[in-house]
Scaffold this active site. Structure first.
Site, PDB file in Angstrom:
ATOM      1  N   THR A 261      53.353  21.497 114.213  1.00 52.99           N
ATOM      2  CA  THR A 261      54.207  20.394 113.782  1.00 52.99           C
ATOM      3  C   THR A 261      55.416  20.318 114.711  1.00 52.99           C
ATOM      4  OG1 THR A 261      53.576  20.522 111.478  1.00 52.99           O
ATOM      5  CG2 THR A 261      55.833  19.825 111.893  1.00 52.99           C
TER       6      THR A 261
ATOM      7  N   ARG B 266      46.445  15.337 100.437  1.00 53.37           N
ATOM      8  CA  ARG B 266      47.537  16.332 100.446  1.00 53.37           C
ATOM      9  C   ARG B 266      48.690  15.906 101.363  1.00 53.37           C
ATOM     10  NH1 ARG B 266      50.291  19.547 104.489  1.00 53.37           N
ATOM     11  NH2 ARG B 266      50.963  21.475 103.517  1.00 53.37           N
TER      12      ARG B 266
ATOM     13  N   THR C 244      58.952  23.908 109.668  1.00 57.53           N
ATOM     14  CA  THR C 244      57.521  23.974 109.967  1.00 57.53           C
ATOM     15  C   THR C 244      56.933  25.202 109.287  1.00 57.53           C
ATOM     16  OG1 THR C 244      55.862  24.311 111.683  1.00 57.53           O
ATOM     17  CG2 THR C 244      58.063  25.107 112.179  1.00 57.53           C
TER      18      THR C 244
HETATM   19  N1  ASP Z   1      54.778  21.923 107.353  1.00 52.49           N
HETATM   20  C1  ASP Z   1      53.607  21.185 107.694  1.00 52.49           C
HETATM   21  C2  ASP Z   1      52.851  20.828 106.442  1.00 52.49           C
HETATM   22  O1  ASP Z   1      52.769  21.639 105.545  1.00 52.49           O
HETATM   23  C3  ASP Z   1      52.691  21.927 108.595  1.00 52.49           C
HETATM   24  C4  ASP Z   1      53.331  22.518 109.800  1.00 52.49           C
HETATM   25  O2  ASP Z   1      54.515  22.807 109.822  1.00 52.49           O
HETATM   26  O3  ASP Z   1      52.635  22.678 110.789  1.00 52.49           O
HETATM   27  O4  ASP Z   1      52.299  19.760 106.392  1.00 52.49           O
END
Ligand code: ASP
Length: 365
Positions: A229, A257, A280
């Site tokens: 992310t 989701r 993230t």
């Molecule tokens: N935080 C993000 C999510 O749960 C995923 C990520 O940080 O890569 O959608």
């Protein structure tokens, strides 16, 4: 500071002659905002946290990530150096990462269990406390720009799915066929995870190149625990902070989701009264702890230093509920922080007049 803000609110009410005017007057005349040019700009960004370890990273991949982080940071720095706003800097840097298939945002996003790319993004402007977010968009090339358009061109804070993509087309943001977001690496990552979980494998999406005949040897092995992310927090010369986050979410997600990234206060938050944060990690934990807002509350109400507040939430509160991931953060007075409880987090930062610092693993500064 709060007394001063109250005073301005009251003056605003008197001058503006009604509650409808109060908010914008307070924003325009806020005493927390120094005259233009008095602050040194700064920017921090992340490209995701997770199980990112030296031993599983080739020298070329390591170098490619560092170069990409640097290029995005430079894009933000260029905006800020020209006197641009923190929001413009956030958007410029994130757009570059959304176009780079190495990150889990825009092109290169992970797939849902159904074989689709559903993108989430959010922005927040610390000066006005305005925010915009989108969840589950499938056609917008730059979801971060769509989040900004929600903030600036709609009366809402959050739009989702088809409606969000319709709004995106109506404000003339760049549209793509869903196949644009496809990358072989992420597809193979999905197939691998679905096999492991004994879930059905969806057909290869229409309009994408055929599977490589020679196998996947040349592609870095995809890993469900490397997130990717992207997020940026910035401070401009006016003393205004802003935050933005963009993601494809978690690999093989199901049932529509949505993670923390587009949830204001969880994965993204900004206020000139405290700080700006982008997160993230496994979003479910970040939502439960309202991670971004909690860090800013510790700064605002407990007077904590930014790094201490970030470490408290990431290394204590998140760990206590087995949450994995990290954050980047910035304050209007120029404190920069990053904190993560995973083996790595792609990250970079720079303050005006300083050097670019880039890091990947936890043993780097
Ligand atoms: N935080 C993000 C999510 O749960 C995923 C990520 O940080 O890569 O959608």
């Amino acid at each position: 500071m709060r007394t001063a803000v109250m005073a301005v609110l009251m003056v605003g009410a008197v001058i503006g002659g009604g509650p409808g005017m109060m908010r914008s007057d307070a924003v325009l005349a806020s005493p927390t905002k120094a005259p233009s040019g008095e602050h040194k700009w700064a920017v921090v960004l992340h490209g995701g946290a997770g199980v990112i370890e030296r031993k599983s990273m080739s020298a070329e991949t390591d170098a490619a990530y560092r170069a990409a982080l640097k290029a995005s940071l430079q894009a933000a720095a260029d905006v800020l150096e020209r006197g641009g706003t923190s929001m413009d800097a956030v958007e410029a840097a994130i757009k570059l990462m959304e176009d780079n298939p190495m990150f889990n945002a825009g092109k290169g996003a992970v797939f849902t269990a159904d074989g689709k790319n559903e993108l989430d993004a959010a922005v927040m402007d610390g000066a006005t406390m305005n925010a915009g977010a989108v969840a589950g968009v499938t056609r917008t090339r730059h979801p971060i720009s769509l989040a900004r358009a929600v903030m600036e061109k709609s009366p809402h804070v959050m739009l989702m799915g088809e409606g969000a993509d319709k709004f995106s087309a109506s404000v003339e943001l760049e549209q793509e066929e869903p196949s644009y977001f496809f990358t072989e690496r992420r597809w193979q990552g999905l197939v691998r995870q679905l096999k492991k979980e004994n879930l059905p494998i969806p057909p290869r999406p229409q309009g994408v190149p055929p599977a490589p005949a020679g196998g996947m040897a040349e592609i870095e092995p995809p890993d469900a625990h490397k997130y990717g992310t992207v997020g940026v927090v910035a401070l401009d010369r006016n003393g205004d902070v802003a935050a933005g986050t963009s993601t494809g979410g978690t690999q093989a997600k199901r049932w529509g989701r949505v993670g923390d990234s587009p949830i204001i206060g969880a994965g993204t938050y900004a206020s000139n009264q405290s700080c700006a944060v982008s997160a993230t990690g496994t979003g479910e934990y970040f939502i439960r702890l309202t991670v971004a807002r909690t860090i800013c509350s510790l700064v605002q109400y407990k007077g904590m230093k930014l790094q201490d507040a970030a470490d408290q939430v990431v290394h204590k509160d998140l760990v206590a509920i087995h949450g994995d991931g990290g954050v980047i953060a910035i304050t209007p007075d120029g404190q920069l922080a990053w904190s993560f409880n995973t083996p790595g987090m792609y990250r970079a930062r720079m303050s005006e007049g300083g050097k670019i610092e880039v890091g990947i693993y936890s043993d780097e500064r």
